[in-house]
Design a protein around this motif. Structure first.
Motif, PDB file in Angstrom:
ATOM      1  N   UNK A  92      92.532 -46.196  -4.734  1.00 37.48           N
ATOM      2  CA  UNK A  92      93.331 -47.390  -4.995  1.00 37.48           C
ATOM      3  C   UNK A  92      92.690 -48.350  -5.989  1.00 37.48           C
ATOM      4  N   UNK A  93      91.374 -48.225  -6.220  1.00 37.02           N
ATOM      5  CA  UNK A  93      90.709 -49.093  -7.195  1.00 37.02           C
ATOM      6  C   UNK A  93      91.190 -48.768  -8.607  1.00 37.02           C
ATOM      7  N   UNK A  94      91.389 -49.810  -9.410  1.00 30.73           N
ATOM      8  CA  UNK A  94      91.731 -49.620 -10.815  1.00 30.73           C
ATOM      9  C   UNK A  94      90.436 -49.587 -11.624  1.00 30.73           C
ATOM     10  N   UNK A  95      90.283 -48.541 -12.436  1.00 30.84           N
ATOM     11  CA  UNK A  95      89.032 -48.339 -13.169  1.00 30.84           C
ATOM     12  C   UNK A  95      89.325 -47.985 -14.628  1.00 30.84           C
ATOM     13  N   UNK A  96      88.310 -48.173 -15.461  1.00 30.68           N
ATOM     14  CA  UNK A  96      88.385 -47.669 -16.836  1.00 30.68           C
ATOM     15  C   UNK A  96      87.029 -47.118 -17.203  1.00 30.68           C
ATOM     16  N   UNK A  97      87.003 -46.213 -18.177  1.00 34.85           N
ATOM     17  CA  UNK A  97      85.716 -45.638 -18.537  1.00 34.85           C
ATOM     18  C   UNK A  97      85.822 -44.658 -19.684  1.00 34.85           C
ATOM     19  N   UNK A  98      84.655 -44.196 -20.095  1.00 37.44           N
ATOM     20  CA  UNK A  98      84.574 -43.153 -21.114  1.00 37.44           C
ATOM     21  C   UNK A  98      83.897 -41.946 -20.486  1.00 37.44           C
ATOM     22  N   UNK A  99      84.562 -40.812 -20.542  1.00 39.63           N
ATOM     23  CA  UNK A  99      83.973 -39.584 -19.999  1.00 39.63           C
ATOM     24  C   UNK A  99      82.727 -39.244 -20.808  1.00 39.63           C
ATOM     25  N   UNK A 100      81.740 -38.568 -20.186  1.00 38.08           N
ATOM     26  CA  UNK A 100      80.487 -38.294 -20.899  1.00 38.08           C
ATOM     27  C   UNK A 100      80.763 -37.604 -22.237  1.00 38.08           C
ATOM     28  N   UNK A 101      80.213 -38.177 -23.309  1.00 36.89           N
ATOM     29  CA  UNK A 101      80.468 -37.655 -24.652  1.00 36.89           C
ATOM     30  C   UNK A 101      79.313 -36.756 -25.079  1.00 36.89           C
ATOM     31  N   UNK A 102      79.595 -35.552 -25.617  1.00 37.51           N
ATOM     32  CA  UNK A 102      80.930 -35.024 -25.911  1.00 37.51           C
ATOM     33  C   UNK A 102      81.504 -34.075 -24.856  1.00 37.51           C
ATOM     34  N   UNK A 103      80.688 -33.613 -23.913  1.00 32.16           N
ATOM     35  CA  UNK A 103      81.138 -32.464 -23.101  1.00 32.16           C
ATOM     36  C   UNK A 103      81.950 -32.829 -21.865  1.00 32.16           C
ATOM     37  N   UNK A 104      82.191 -34.126 -21.637  1.00 28.60           N
ATOM     38  CA  UNK A 104      82.960 -34.524 -20.456  1.00 28.60           C
ATOM     39  C   UNK A 104      84.440 -34.700 -20.719  1.00 28.60           C
ATOM     40  N   UNK A 105      84.904 -34.302 -21.910  1.00 31.81           N
ATOM     41  CA  UNK A 105      86.294 -34.483 -22.344  1.00 31.81           C
ATOM     42  C   UNK A 105      87.311 -34.026 -21.297  1.00 31.81           C
ATOM     43  N   UNK A 106      88.538 -34.514 -21.432  1.00 29.35           N
ATOM     44  CA  UNK A 106      89.605 -34.060 -20.533  1.00 29.35           C
ATOM     45  C   UNK A 106      90.521 -35.151 -20.027  1.00 29.35           C
TER      46      UNK A 106
END
Length: 320
Positions: A92-106
């Motif tokens: 239920x928490x609202x979050x934002x982020x960047x997936x680990x670059x470069x191999x965490x894409x998706x």
């Protein structure tokens, strides 16, 4: 249930590709929905930014090699489930982020599972499109200007392609640090940049920045190539050029040494501490992404084609 979402709990819609190529290789497919492993959270994606790195990886082998894969590093959404050991977030928490670059894409999918520590709480008072546009560009600018160059109040900062995704966020971060900001952009974007707080703007089509700018403390180079080397020549002694293009000619470090200045190449890295600092700037009203357009997942090819023109102002965002 939202009809846009998959009908089962085991699959989801994602933007995938089987071959490298133009925007037409992108396809919306049903794929297995990920499960959060220990220390990971499963996020239902509401919005996910597009970045130049997305079209580069779509078309070229780059870091990821051959497809199939789902691209996307930016994400804003709602925690659906948490893996064992996650203490920072709950469903239920609202979050934002960047997936680990470069191999965490998706992130160009309905759901993404990733380490809890690459997320922060979504800034209050902005929507998912806004927070989904910010992570990669704002972390890039923050890590370049604040963590690498240590921008101080009163310093002169030159930002190349200042109206682009990274550039327009970097202008705001540099201003928030008290810097005097010079930006390069085509003439039609100068009023936009002044509105963000740029103190000086240069039309790169009419003027050679290397001839007109001097005594700069920090240059953020978002273009690479000969821009990196020429940028060294506008620095005052001890100044620094930070290039966010990780590879290039050995002339860059060699020329820096000759001139008594610093040359650094960097790649953005996932980091919740930087994200929390960025969320604070957003909540204080000192940082905002300009949205060049939003597209549903099904129209992602159109968004890629628009992004590849290199003429958009700000960020393109996919919405789920």
């Amino acid at each position: 249930m939202n009809t846009m979402h998959s009908t089962t709990n085991t699959t989801m819609r994602a933007l995938s590709q089987d071959v490298l190529g133009g925007p037409e290789v992108l396809k919306v497919m049903e794929v297995p929905r990920p499960q959060p492993r220990p220390n990971e959270i499963l996020v239902r994606v509401r919005a996910a930014g597009l970045n130049p790195t997305d079209w580069k990886h779509r078309a070229h082998p780059a870091f990821l090699g051959a497809p199939p894969f789902v691209l996307g590093w930016d994400v804003s959404g709602v925690v659906e489930a948490v893996g064992i050991g996650v203490a920072r977030f709950a469903p239920g928490d609202e979050v934002f982020g960047m997936l680990p670059y470069p191999f965490g894409h998706g992130s160009h999918a309905e759901y993404v599972a990733a380490p809890a520590r690459v997320f922060a709480r979504k800034p209050a008072g902005v929507d998912h499109v806004q927070s989904g546009a910010l992570p990669l560009v704002s972390l890039t600018a923050w890590q370049a200007l604040v963590e690498t160059a240590h921008v101080q109040p009163g310093q002169r900062v030159l930002i190349h392609a200042a109206a682009g995704g990274v550039g327009h966020v970097a202008v705001q971060i540099a201003k928030a640090r008290g810097a005097y900001v010079i930006g390069t952009a085509s003439a039609g974007k100068h009023d936009f940049l002044r509105g963000l707080g740029a103190d000086e703007v240069i039309d790169y089509r009419e003027t050679d920045f290397a001839e007109t700018v001097k005594d700069v403390d920090v240059v953020l180079d978002t273009i690479g190539g000969d821009h990196s080397v020429r940028s060294l020549r506008v620095l005052r002694p001890g100044g620094i050029v930070v290039s966010i293009l990780p590879v290039g000619s050995s002339e860059f470090p060699e020329e820096a040494e000759r001139l008594g200045v610093r040359a650094v190449r960097m790649l953005v890295d996932a980091d919740h501490t930087g994200l929390e600092a960025i969320a604070e700037l957003v909540e204080e009203g000192r940082l905002r992404a300009t949205i060049a357009g939003t597209f549903p997942l099904a129209d992602a090819a159109e968004a890629h084609a628009l992004g590849e023109t290199g003429r958009t102002t700000g960020k393109l965002v996919l919405t789920m």
